[in-house]
Design an enzyme around this catalytic site. Structure first.
Site, PDB file in Angstrom:
ATOM      1  N   TYR A 244       0.869  -1.179   0.000  1.00  0.00           N
ATOM      2  CA  TYR A 244       0.000   0.000   0.000  1.00  0.00           C
ATOM      3  C   TYR A 244       0.906   1.229   0.000  1.00  0.00           C
ATOM      4  O   TYR A 244       1.656   1.456   0.944  1.00  0.00           O
ATOM      5  CB  TYR A 244      -0.921   0.009   1.221  1.00  0.00           C
ATOM      6  N   HIS A 347      -2.915   0.366  -4.016  1.00  0.00           N
ATOM      7  CA  HIS A 347      -2.645  -1.011  -3.614  1.00  0.00           C
ATOM      8  C   HIS A 347      -2.030  -1.749  -4.793  1.00  0.00           C
ATOM      9  O   HIS A 347      -2.674  -1.924  -5.833  1.00  0.00           O
ATOM     10  CB  HIS A 347      -3.945  -1.704  -3.178  1.00  0.00           C
ATOM     11  N   HIS A 426     -17.976  -1.311   3.354  1.00  0.00           N
ATOM     12  CA  HIS A 426     -16.673  -1.490   4.004  1.00  0.00           C
ATOM     13  C   HIS A 426     -16.793  -2.378   5.233  1.00  0.00           C
ATOM     14  O   HIS A 426     -17.608  -2.141   6.125  1.00  0.00           O
ATOM     15  CB  HIS A 426     -16.103  -0.132   4.433  1.00  0.00           C
ATOM     16  N   MET A 501     -15.366  -3.626  11.174  1.00  0.00           N
ATOM     17  CA  MET A 501     -16.217  -2.475  10.878  1.00  0.00           C
ATOM     18  C   MET A 501     -17.445  -2.963  10.115  1.00  0.00           C
ATOM     19  O   MET A 501     -17.436  -4.050   9.534  1.00  0.00           O
ATOM     20  CB  MET A 501     -15.467  -1.437  10.036  1.00  0.00           C
TER      21      MET A 501
END
Length: 634
Positions: A244, A347, A426, A501
């Site tokens: 990343y 990424h 997400h 999350m």
């Protein structure tokens, strides 16, 4: 190129295809290989083209993605919502002994829905197949992949075929909204029969795509549009599988308010199979200066202020198209109250450990000083980032749900409501599925976004096929599904990759002051849960309240009973509502100990044509797929 045209209906094209296909069957009937329960189609890759005597009309393939890191396999496709079918074109740069393409729940090689091209050394065959729990392949009794054309070109071998979204074959994959895990493989030797093939013994890989895409035309760009490129500064891609890369870019000084109306990816030529996904974040305006940085996002020596750059402006993943804002809305950039700093995150997925590759990929933003009628906004739905919400270990499928309650939407939304046109789902590594649904008057009205094959490794902003209007007093419910079968301790909510999350970042207009509409279970009720099981499990001394929630979850001796009770607590206990303004302050009102929204009626699963249904309920009829003449160079 957009391929949907209301002037020519798809049934005309379908008749042409079936006529062509019928002729092809007549030509090839003598070459059929006929196993006991199914039939494969014989093709001849050595000839320039296996096709009908009448040439097929040009079929555009607007969606495409490289499959393998070398770029030798490329998948392109087109969609017919009228006929509930997808047309696929597989390009193989160097065809040897065969190729496998398939779909499975999460990219597994087992229990996969496959289409296979293989050779016995003399003839080549095409057929619908499936793999069992050990990866062994068999020809499917029900042949749902229909070959349209096989063609050899100078740049490679092409297979054109189609299949319905749903086939009602229990061995076939249901193509639906959300992520599709594509598996692929190359055969390294001839096989006498398909039953000799085991996917675990050949070179394979997985790629993720959004196969079903919106079919609405893109708005035109204004004449005064300007371009801002946020790109990596000629980075040398590290020779490791996952990187990343972060880069800080500063906006022009004193840049006035503009509207972003479109953005697209810019991928360095030759790196199309390595640049996996990219995001552009706006830094918080509260931090005046962000240090310039270009390096690994995971570098422990990177400037700490980079953590203040979390507001998503743009997101792209491999295979995604350009992102257009609605004609009457744009995302504000520049002007008072905004930051001058952007963070690009790229990424790189480099499983072949290639070295020496240079890259300047990034996002190209199209913006205009001619402000549109509405500012677009981004709102967070789901669960608050807190360890109060947790997933027990060893769970195959555990659900957590966050609410944007009627009280909050009544307080924060304008009388005409808001219009959601896109969203970004997400979770972290344990996340398996995300679903946001609109509830009005206690009844589920429509799905905003759903992905039951979600992967944290494939996150992009998804344009909705149909804009969703949310009125004051409506409820938005976001449910996430998790799998923790490989974990021994509870997974708590938080920012770490091993935490979890449950979020849907919805993109909407007109922008309101509501930036976060999320919940968590009432902490007092959770402490009652810990107190009960502390005594139930025979602990001499209760430490409830004396240690943090994360530690309390960690000390639990988990079993099916206390896991089920925790699930019941989450689904019945009062909630704390975070109805937050953009200033991070709550809207005026009482938000603790709120009752769970009541849902009295849920949406039914749509019926597909093979089940006797038509276009899924709640989905608009759409223009038909239409063949067009190829553009120069196509």
């Amino acid at each position: 190129m957009r391929i949907f045209n209301t002037n020519l209906r798809l049934q005309n094209v379908t008749i042409m295809y079936f006529t062509a296909l019928a002729t092809l069957v007549v030509i090839l009937v003598a070459s059929y290989q006929a196993p006991a329960t199914a039939t494969a189609t014989t093709i001849d890759p050595s000839t320039p083209s296996t096709k009908t005597s009448s040439p097929l009309p040009y079929l555009p393939m607007p969606f495409h993605v490289p499959l393998d890191p070398r770029g030798e396999l490329r998948l392109a496709w087109n969609i017919s919502y009228d006929n509930q079918e997808v047309y696929l074109e597989l390009k193989v740069a160097k065809l040897r002994h065969g190729v496998v393409l398939g779909m499975s729940n999460r990219g597994e090689l087992t229990n996969a829905d496959l289409v296979v091209l293989w050779t016995d050394g003399k003839k080549s065959y095409f057929g619908d197949a499936w793999s069992d729990s050990e990866g062994r392949v068999s020809l499917d009794d029900q042949q749902d992949y229909q070959l349209i054309e096989a063609r050899q070109k100078p740049e490679g071998f092409y297979l054109l075929f189609k299949r319905p979204f749903s086939t009602c074959d229990p061995r076939d994959y249901l193509i639906e909204e959300g992520t599709v895990h594509i598996i692929y493989g190359l055969l390294d030797r001839p096989i006498v029969s398909l039953e000799q093939l085991n996917l675990s013994r050949i070179e394979t890989g997985v790629q993720r795509v959004l196969m079903l895409r919106p079919d609405t035309p893109s708005p035109s760009l204004p004449p005064d549009v300007q371009i801002l490129e946020v790109r990596s500064p000629d980075v040398t891609i590290p020779s490791q599988e996952t990187t990343y890369w972060c880069f800080i870019q500063e906006l022009p000084e004193n840049m006035p308010k503009n509207h972003i109306v479109m953005y697209e990816s810019v991928v360095t030529a030759g790196n199309e199979a390595i640049v996996h996904h990219m995001e552009v974040f706006e830094c918080t305006p509260d931090v005046q200066n962000i240090p310039h940085y270009s390096g690994s996002c995971d570098d422990k020596m990177k400037p700490g202020k980079l953590n203040n750059c979390r507001h998503v402006l743009a997101a792209w993943a491999m295979g995604a198209e350009a992102f257009y804002y609605p004609a009457d809305a744009g995302l504000a950039i520049g002007g008072p109250g905004s930051s001058r700093f952007l963070r690009l995150e790229v990424h790189y997925h480099n499983p072949l450990l290639l070295s020496g590759r240079r890259d300047s990929s990034g996002i190209r933003l199209f913006y205009t000083p001619s402000l549109r009628r509405y500012d677009a906004g981004i709102m967070e739905l789901g669960l608050v980032y807190t360890p109060i919400m947790a997933v027990p270990p060893k769970q195959h499928s555990f659900h957590l749900t966050g609410y944007c309650t009627s009280k909050c939407t009544q307080t924060a939304f304008p009388p005409g409501g808001i219009h959601i046109f896109a969203s970004q789902l997400h979770t972290h590594l344990a996340g398996q599925g995300v679903r946001t649904v609109l509830v009005r008057g206690g009844k589920e009205l429509e799905v905003v976004q759903e992905d039951q094959h979600f992967s944290t490794h494939y996150q992009t902003i998804r344009i909705l096929r149909k804009m969703v209007t949310v009125l004051p007093g409506d409820v938005l419910i976001t449910k996430c599904t998790y799998n923790t079968e490989d974990r021994d301790k509870a997974t708590v909510g938080g920012f770490g990759i091993m935490d979890e999350m449950c979020v849907n970042y919805i993109h909407y207009y007109p922008r309101t002051q509501l930036e976060l509409c999320k919940t968590h279970v009432d902490p007092g009720y959770l402490q009652r849960y810990f107190s009960f099981f502390n005594g139930f499990q025979g602990s001499d001394q209760c430490v409830c309240g004396e240690v943090g929630v994360t530690e309390q979850y960690s000390r639990m001796q988990w079993d099916s009973f206390n896991s089920e009770v925790l699930n019941s607590l989450y689904n019945t206990a009062p909630i704390s509502m975070h109805c937050n303004q953009s200033s991070a302050r709550l809207f005026p009102g009482e938000w603790d100990m709120q009752p769970l929204p009541v849902v009295t009626s849920v949406l039914q699963r749509p019926r597909y044509p093979c089940e006797g249904g038509g276009v899924p309920a709640g989905q608009p009829r759409n223009p038909s797929l239409t063949p067009v003449q190829p553009e120069p160079g196509v």
